[in-house]
Design a protein around this motif. Structure first.
Motif, short mmCIF file in Angstrom:
data_model
loop_
_atom_site.label_atom_id
_atom_site.label_comp_id
_atom_site.label_asym_id
_atom_site.label_seq_id
_atom_site.Cartn_x
_atom_site.Cartn_y
_atom_site.Cartn_z
N ASN A 11 0.91 -1.33 -0.14
CA ASN A 11 -0.08 0.25 0.08
C ASN A 11 0.31 1.44 0.11
O ASN A 11 0.46 1.78 0.46
CB ASN A 11 -0.64 0.21 1.50
CG ASN A 11 -1.93 -0.98 1.06
OD1 ASN A 11 -2.68 -1.32 0.44
ND2 ASN A 11 -1.47 -2.05 2.37
N ASP A 13 0.04 3.83 -1.59
CA ASP A 13 -0.63 5.09 -1.34
C ASP A 13 -0.41 6.02 -0.03
O ASP A 13 -1.14 7.12 0.39
CB ASP A 13 -1.75 4.76 -2.51
CG ASP A 13 -1.08 4.71 -3.69
OD1 ASP A 13 0.26 5.45 -4.16
OD2 ASP A 13 -2.03 3.56 -4.20
N ARG A 14 -0.37 4.49 0.93
CA ARG A 14 -1.36 4.79 2.32
C ARG A 14 -0.33 4.05 3.51
O ARG A 14 -0.69 2.61 3.76
CB ARG A 14 -2.27 4.10 2.25
CG ARG A 14 -3.75 4.93 3.84
CD ARG A 14 -3.17 6.61 3.85
NE ARG A 14 -3.93 7.29 3.35
CZ ARG A 14 -5.43 7.88 3.59
NH1 ARG A 14 -6.00 6.64 4.36
NH2 ARG A 14 -6.74 8.23 2.51
N ARG A 249 -7.71 3.99 -3.34
CA ARG A 249 -7.00 2.31 -3.72
C ARG A 249 -7.22 3.08 -5.63
O ARG A 249 -7.82 3.37 -5.98
CB ARG A 249 -7.20 1.39 -3.88
CG ARG A 249 -7.52 1.59 -2.01
CD ARG A 249 -7.44 0.26 -1.60
NE ARG A 249 -9.03 -0.34 -2.46
CZ ARG A 249 -9.24 -1.69 -2.39
NH1 ARG A 249 -7.70 -2.79 -2.71
NH2 ARG A 249 -10.29 -2.80 -3.43
N SER A 277 -11.85 8.61 8.63
CA SER A 277 -10.84 8.24 7.83
C SER A 277 -9.52 8.23 8.43
O SER A 277 -9.89 9.57 9.14
CB SER A 277 -10.76 8.85 6.88
OG SER A 277 -9.20 8.33 6.09
N ARG A 279 -6.94 9.60 7.08
CA ARG A 279 -6.55 10.52 6.25
C ARG A 279 -4.86 10.29 6.72
O ARG A 279 -3.76 11.23 6.53
CB ARG A 279 -6.53 11.65 6.70
CG ARG A 279 -7.75 12.24 6.71
CD ARG A 279 -8.08 13.70 7.26
NE ARG A 279 -9.61 14.02 7.09
CZ ARG A 279 -9.73 15.10 8.37
NH1 ARG A 279 -9.09 15.95 9.04
NH2 ARG A 279 -11.61 14.71 8.04
N GLY A 280 -4.23 8.55 6.95
CA GLY A 280 -2.99 8.35 6.69
C GLY A 280 -1.83 8.77 8.05
O GLY A 280 -0.92 8.97 8.20
#
Length: 385
Positions: A11, A13-14, A249, A277, A279-280
């Motif tokens: 993952n 991206d996150r 995603r 979320s 948001r990471g």
């Protein structure tokens, strides 16, 4: 000891939703504190400034991560780093790594970490392929690649006693003799998410929040959780907070499995269920856990470990769990359930009974004490010696 840590990231991206990356990010500095020289080879850096970093390509899909290892890149990396130990976090890569060690003329020890098992066992001993790795019938080839990885390693590390039992049983069925190579080395907890429940101030009384902070894949048993969620919120004593850990995603990932998006929409449509979320952001993630009353484990049959369960427990959140896999090994037996009715009774008691909650909050917090990064690093280095 010079350690070359080969890390697949599913993952990129996150990163906050990628447990393998989080474990490496926590473990690498702890290894450095113990005087190991660590280089992480991955699509994104992990650890601190003392740790070396070699950027690798994002594999694209979970299958490419298992079947498309670049041996030329590995040979060059091994020659450049001259490691004493190579850690393969994607154990299916171990035969290719062994090949690269041979070509590079290196006698480094090869350790495989079974971060994810492509199978589980029923109570009756039946081996089940993990459905998340069985697209187009690839489950059996992945299982065979896993067995080949076991055979190629000098050390095989697993998270838990449950994982050790399953890996041993699977290896025996595929005529791989593990000998004395198997070691139980748990993953490190995130010290940023450790909070003594004695000093915690959480919402009391009615409408207490139960948090579900797991990835919403179908193979995590999320559909079963959707049904349970309806029962949990029916009386109004419990509200649910569901984490959307992925966000948006990539198409290559949703094309293989769009269940997280579907499950998220189904949960968001339920009354008294809030989908949020982080948001990471790990600080926001901590805050979303901090005012919850308890956590809920996933219905994942092949669960050898759960970072999200440990996150909750480190924060002093009791976790209720289905009685299966590692969850039955680790979670307090008083908080394990078999039926939805038992789960509802446990959730409502944790919501309303302050004494019962306080007892289990302390037990939950204490259950993570041995997973402090320094202690895990010591066990890691012992396993590699």
């Amino acid at each position: 000891m010079r350690v070359l840590y080969l890390l697949n990231i599913s993952n990129p991206d996150r990163l906050s939703a990628d447990s393998g990356w989080i474990f490496a990010d926590l473990l690498a500095p702890a290894l450095a504190d113990a005087d190991a020289e660590v280089t992480v080879a991955a699509p994104a850096a992990a650890g601190d400034t003392r740790c070396g970093f070699h950027r690798t390509k994002v594999p694209g899909t979970k299958y490419r991560a298992r079947f498309s290892t670049d041996v030329d890149e590995l040979v060059a990396l091994i020659r450049a780093e001259k490691p004493d130990t190579v850690v393969a976090n994607q154990i299916e890569e171990a035969p290719a790594i062994r090949t690269a060690l041979l070509e590079a003329g290196s006698d480094a020890l090869l350790a495989g970490y079974c971060h994810y098992l492509p199978f589980s066992f029923t109570g009756g001993g039946q081996l089940l392929l993990d459905p998340s790795l069985n697209d187009a019938g690839l489950g059996q080839p992945v299982l065979l690649a896993f067995a080949a990885g076991l055979a190629a390693c000098d050390r095989v590390m697993v998270h838990s006693s449950t994982a050790a039992s399953w890996v041993s049983a699977a290896a025996a069925r595929m005529t791989v003799d593990l000998g004395n190579r198997l070691r139980v080395v748990p993953a490190p907890r995130d010290e940023r998410l450790v909070h003594d429940p004695v000093t915690a101030h959480r919402r009391q009384g009615t409408s207490s929040i139960g948090v579900y902070n797991h990835r919403l894949y179908a193979h995590y048993g999320t559909e079963r959780f959707v049904h349970l969620a309806r029962d949990l919120v029916a009386s109004g004593a419990v509200h649910l907070r569901v984490m959307d850990l992925f966000g948006q995603r990539r198409a290559s990932r949703t094309g293989l499995d769009d269940s997280p998006e579907r499950m998220r929409d189904q949960l968001a449509a339920l009354p008294h269920v809030q989908v949020v979320s982080d948001r990471g952001d790990r600080v926001r993630y901590k805050n979303l856990l901090a005012d919850a009353r308890f956590g809920i484990a996933p219905f994942r049959a092949g669960c050898p470990w759960s970072m999200s369960v440990i996150d909750c427990q480190g924060m002093g959140l009791p976790v209720i769990a289905p009685r299966l896999g590692w969850l039955a090994e680790h979670v307090d037996p008083e908080l394990c359930f078999t039926t939805p009715a038992e789960a509802v009774a446990l959730a409502e008691r944790l919501a309303m009974d302050d004494e019962f909650h306080a007892i289990h909050a302390k037990r939950a917090h204490a259950s993570t004490a041995d997973f402090a990064p320094a202690q895990v690093a010591a066990r890691y280095l012992e396993a590699l010696s």
